[in-house]
Design a protein around this motif. Structure first.
Motif, PDB file in Angstrom:
ATOM      1  N   LEU A 188       0.821  -1.214   0.000  1.00  0.00           N
ATOM      2  CA  LEU A 188       0.000   0.000   0.000  1.00  0.00           C
ATOM      3  C   LEU A 188       0.855   1.265   0.000  1.00  0.00           C
ATOM      4  CD1 LEU A 188      -3.036   0.815   0.158  1.00  0.00           C
ATOM      5  CD2 LEU A 188      -2.740   0.973   2.630  1.00  0.00           C
ATOM      6  N   LYS A 189       1.926   1.280   0.800  1.00  0.00           N
ATOM      7  CA  LYS A 189       2.736   2.479   0.981  1.00  0.00           C
ATOM      8  C   LYS A 189       3.928   2.575   0.026  1.00  0.00           C
ATOM      9  CE  LYS A 189       0.335   3.969   4.538  1.00  0.00           C
ATOM     10  NZ  LYS A 189      -0.449   5.225   4.475  1.00  0.00           N
ATOM     11  N   ARG A 190       4.578   1.422  -0.227  1.00  0.00           N
ATOM     12  CA  ARG A 190       5.775   1.438  -1.081  1.00  0.00           C
ATOM     13  C   ARG A 190       5.710   0.289  -2.090  1.00  0.00           C
ATOM     14  NH1 ARG A 190      11.259   1.759   2.045  1.00  0.00           N
ATOM     15  NH2 ARG A 190      11.898   2.216  -0.089  1.00  0.00           N
ATOM     16  N   PRO A 191       4.730   0.316  -2.970  1.00  0.00           N
ATOM     17  CA  PRO A 191       4.552  -0.804  -3.907  1.00  0.00           C
ATOM     18  C   PRO A 191       5.732  -1.015  -4.850  1.00  0.00           C
ATOM     19  CG  PRO A 191       3.187   1.077  -4.538  1.00  0.00           C
ATOM     20  CD  PRO A 191       3.736   1.380  -3.173  1.00  0.00           C
ATOM     21  N   LYS A 192       6.430   0.063  -5.223  1.00  0.00           N
ATOM     22  CA  LYS A 192       7.556  -0.076  -6.157  1.00  0.00           C
ATOM     23  C   LYS A 192       8.731  -0.831  -5.530  1.00  0.00           C
ATOM     24  CE  LYS A 192       6.495   4.060  -8.881  1.00  0.00           C
ATOM     25  NZ  LYS A 192       6.993   5.392  -9.339  1.00  0.00           N
ATOM     26  N   ALA A 193       8.872  -0.693  -4.217  1.00  0.00           N
ATOM     27  CA  ALA A 193      10.004  -1.318  -3.535  1.00  0.00           C
ATOM     28  C   ALA A 193       9.928  -2.841  -3.555  1.00  0.00           C
ATOM     29  CB  ALA A 193      10.076  -0.827  -2.089  1.00  0.00           C
ATOM     30  N   ILE A 194       8.716  -3.394  -3.608  1.00  0.00           N
ATOM     31  CA  ILE A 194       8.571  -4.854  -3.575  1.00  0.00           C
ATOM     32  C   ILE A 194       7.941  -5.399  -4.858  1.00  0.00           C
ATOM     33  CG2 ILE A 194       8.411  -4.926  -1.060  1.00  0.00           C
ATOM     34  CD1 ILE A 194       5.378  -5.226  -1.347  1.00  0.00           C
ATOM     35  N   HIS A 195       7.729  -4.514  -5.833  1.00  0.00           N
ATOM     36  CA  HIS A 195       7.023  -4.938  -7.052  1.00  0.00           C
ATOM     37  C   HIS A 195       7.750  -6.054  -7.795  1.00  0.00           C
ATOM     38  CE1 HIS A 195       4.228  -4.553 -10.395  1.00  0.00           C
ATOM     39  NE2 HIS A 195       5.262  -4.576 -11.219  1.00  0.00           N
ATOM     40  N   LYS A 196       9.082  -6.013  -7.797  1.00  0.00           N
ATOM     41  CA  LYS A 196       9.832  -7.021  -8.553  1.00  0.00           C
ATOM     42  C   LYS A 196       9.683  -8.422  -7.976  1.00  0.00           C
ATOM     43  CE  LYS A 196      14.203  -6.097  -6.116  1.00  0.00           C
ATOM     44  NZ  LYS A 196      15.621  -5.721  -6.296  1.00  0.00           N
ATOM     45  N   TYR A 197       9.184  -8.512  -6.732  1.00  0.00           N
ATOM     46  CA  TYR A 197       8.977  -9.819  -6.114  1.00  0.00           C
ATOM     47  C   TYR A 197       7.534 -10.319  -6.253  1.00  0.00           C
ATOM     48  CZ  TYR A 197      13.321  -8.377  -3.851  1.00  0.00           C
ATOM     49  OH  TYR A 197      14.596  -7.943  -3.607  1.00  0.00           O
ATOM     50  N   LYS A 198       6.676  -9.491  -6.825  1.00  0.00           N
ATOM     51  CA  LYS A 198       5.266  -9.856  -6.949  1.00  0.00           C
ATOM     52  C   LYS A 198       5.102 -10.963  -7.985  1.00  0.00           C
ATOM     53  CE  LYS A 198       0.684  -7.697  -7.416  1.00  0.00           C
ATOM     54  NZ  LYS A 198       0.177  -8.200  -6.136  1.00  0.00           N
ATOM     55  N   LEU A 199       4.361 -11.995  -7.631  1.00  0.00           N
ATOM     56  CA  LEU A 199       4.232 -13.165  -8.488  1.00  0.00           C
ATOM     57  C   LEU A 199       3.286 -12.935  -9.659  1.00  0.00           C
ATOM     58  CD1 LEU A 199       4.194 -15.760  -5.599  1.00  0.00           C
ATOM     59  CD2 LEU A 199       5.896 -15.654  -7.416  1.00  0.00           C
ATOM     60  N   GLN A 200       2.263 -12.123  -9.458  1.00  0.00           N
ATOM     61  CA  GLN A 200       1.359 -11.758 -10.550  1.00  0.00           C
ATOM     62  C   GLN A 200       1.296 -10.226 -10.616  1.00  0.00           C
ATOM     63  OE1 GLN A 200      -2.347 -14.034 -11.014  1.00  0.00           O
ATOM     64  NE2 GLN A 200      -1.666 -15.436  -9.399  1.00  0.00           N
ATOM     65  N   PRO A 201       2.326  -9.619 -11.203  1.00  0.00           N
ATOM     66  CA  PRO A 201       2.479  -8.157 -11.147  1.00  0.00           C
ATOM     67  C   PRO A 201       1.366  -7.368 -11.831  1.00  0.00           C
ATOM     68  CG  PRO A 201       4.062  -9.134 -12.673  1.00  0.00           C
ATOM     69  CD  PRO A 201       3.435 -10.258 -11.934  1.00  0.00           C
ATOM     70  N   LYS A 202       0.648  -7.984 -12.744  1.00  0.00           N
ATOM     71  CA  LYS A 202      -0.402  -7.262 -13.459  1.00  0.00           C
ATOM     72  C   LYS A 202      -1.723  -7.238 -12.703  1.00  0.00           C
ATOM     73  CE  LYS A 202       1.522  -8.190 -18.055  1.00  0.00           C
ATOM     74  NZ  LYS A 202       1.276  -8.780 -19.395  1.00  0.00           N
ATOM     75  N   VAL A 203      -1.806  -7.989 -11.621  1.00  0.00           N
ATOM     76  CA  VAL A 203      -3.051  -8.080 -10.854  1.00  0.00           C
ATOM     77  C   VAL A 203      -2.944  -7.230  -9.597  1.00  0.00           C
ATOM     78  CG1 VAL A 203      -4.672  -9.618  -9.670  1.00  0.00           C
ATOM     79  CG2 VAL A 203      -3.436 -10.418 -11.704  1.00  0.00           C
ATOM     80  N   HIS A 204      -3.934  -6.391  -9.374  1.00  0.00           N
ATOM     81  CA  HIS A 204      -3.993  -5.564  -8.164  1.00  0.00           C
ATOM     82  C   HIS A 204      -5.318  -5.836  -7.449  1.00  0.00           C
ATOM     83  CE1 HIS A 204      -3.615  -2.232  -5.391  1.00  0.00           C
ATOM     84  NE2 HIS A 204      -4.796  -1.787  -5.778  1.00  0.00           N
ATOM     85  N   VAL A 205      -5.235  -6.264  -6.205  1.00  0.00           N
ATOM     86  CA  VAL A 205      -6.437  -6.540  -5.410  1.00  0.00           C
ATOM     87  C   VAL A 205      -6.837  -5.257  -4.676  1.00  0.00           C
ATOM     88  CG1 VAL A 205      -7.448  -7.937  -3.578  1.00  0.00           C
ATOM     89  CG2 VAL A 205      -5.733  -8.936  -5.113  1.00  0.00           C
TER      90      VAL A 205
END
Length: 300
Positions: free
Chosen positions: A61-78
């Motif tokens: 919520l606060k720093r999405p760019k900092a952990i985005h590269k670890y997101k397994l489905q980066p195109k999906v936002h809940v």
């Protein structure tokens, strides 16, 4: 409830001095009925569910760019609204389904030999019991989860859990109330086979709950301590199960990967990993060729 009225009486019965931890346990539990000690489990489940997913949720919520590269489905936002709705539904299930069942099952817990007294178990005893519980739960959960992916089981029960095709930590226990009870059975089976102290019983459910939240967090962090556990599935492994969706016949295991490997239900997952690895190699080769061409162009 402990059968001693004082620490001196407890030490006389044990033939030794109480350890510091046993002293604290005596002070806390001496006058408390075993039923209320067992009821602590519901409080712990609610507390862990409310707190454990927060670090990743707040980071997203606060720093999405900092952990985005670890997101397994980066195109999906809940959306946050969906997460809050999920949280409310899970709390209701805990309070009106899991809670009453646990309280009603108190006589069974006493019957199988879950104890509350002294002495407390050693670290090694507790570790051995927890290892048994994880293996037992994982094996029976595998078959029950697989059964829930039958046409009837999925359409009437399990589809609720798969509403989150890209899971989040708060969605780990999000499911039809019947599924929560069905998949809760293997969690009680281990302590029934190898009875333990109530402290180990609490710890078992806390660890299992944290593990479920971690595998549903939606991120594959490279330094996750669980990566060092042999045959551990983790977030990336279970995320594939949600990504494939309702008709998934892959990655049913709750904790480890050996059941899926033995019974051949990880073939789709392994095939996809192989294809992604090939694509990654091809992309790296292209990048290297581009750098080489660029280096020679400097000398032309």
């Amino acid at each position: 409830m402990l059968p001693f009225t004082s620490i001196g009486e407890a030490e006389a019965a044990l033939g030794r001095n109480l350890t510091a931890v046993e002293g604290v346990w005596f002070q806390y539990s001496a006058g408390m009925h075993d039923f209320w000690l067992y009821a602590h489990n519901i409080v712990f489940l609610l507390l862990v569910y409310s707190v454990a997913p927060l670090p990743v949720a707040l980071a997203e919520l606060k720093r999405p760019k900092a952990i985005h590269k670890y997101k397994l489905q980066p195109k999906v936002h809940v959306p946050v609204a969906d997460v809050l709705k999920c949280y409310k539904n899970v709390v209701k299930t805990f309070l009106f389904a899991v809670g009453p069942l646990q309280l009603v099952s108190f006589p069974t817990i006493k019957l199988v030999g879950i104890r509350t007294g002294l002495p407390l178990p050693s670290v090694w005893e507790a570790a051995a019991q927890l290892a048994v519980y994880f293996v037992v739960e994982d094996y029976f959960n595998y078959w029950l989860h697989r059964a829930l992916h039958s046409r009837w089981g999925y359409d009437h029960i399990h589809r609720v859990h798969h509403e989150f095709s890209a899971p989040v930590g708060f969605a780990a226990p999000y499911a039809h109330w019947a599924e929560v009870l069905i998949l809760g059975f293997p969690a009680f089976l281990g302590p029934a086979i190898a009875p333990c102290h109530i402290l180990v019983f609490w710890l078992w459910f806390v660890l299992r709950h944290v593990e479920a939240i971690e595998t549903h967090c939606g991120y594959d962090f490279p330094q996750t301590p669980t990566k060092y556990i042999p045959f551990y599935g983790g977030a990336e492994y279970h995320d594939y199960h949600h990504y494939v969706g309702g008709r998934s016949h892959s990655n049913f295991a709750s904790v480890f990967t050996y059941c899926d490997y033995i019974y051949g239900t990880d073939k789709g997952y392994r095939y996809q990993k192989g294809q992604l690895a090939k694509l990654k190699e091809q992309e790296e080769a292209k990048n290297q060729n581009g750098e080489t061409n660029g280096m020679w162009e400097k000398y032309d």
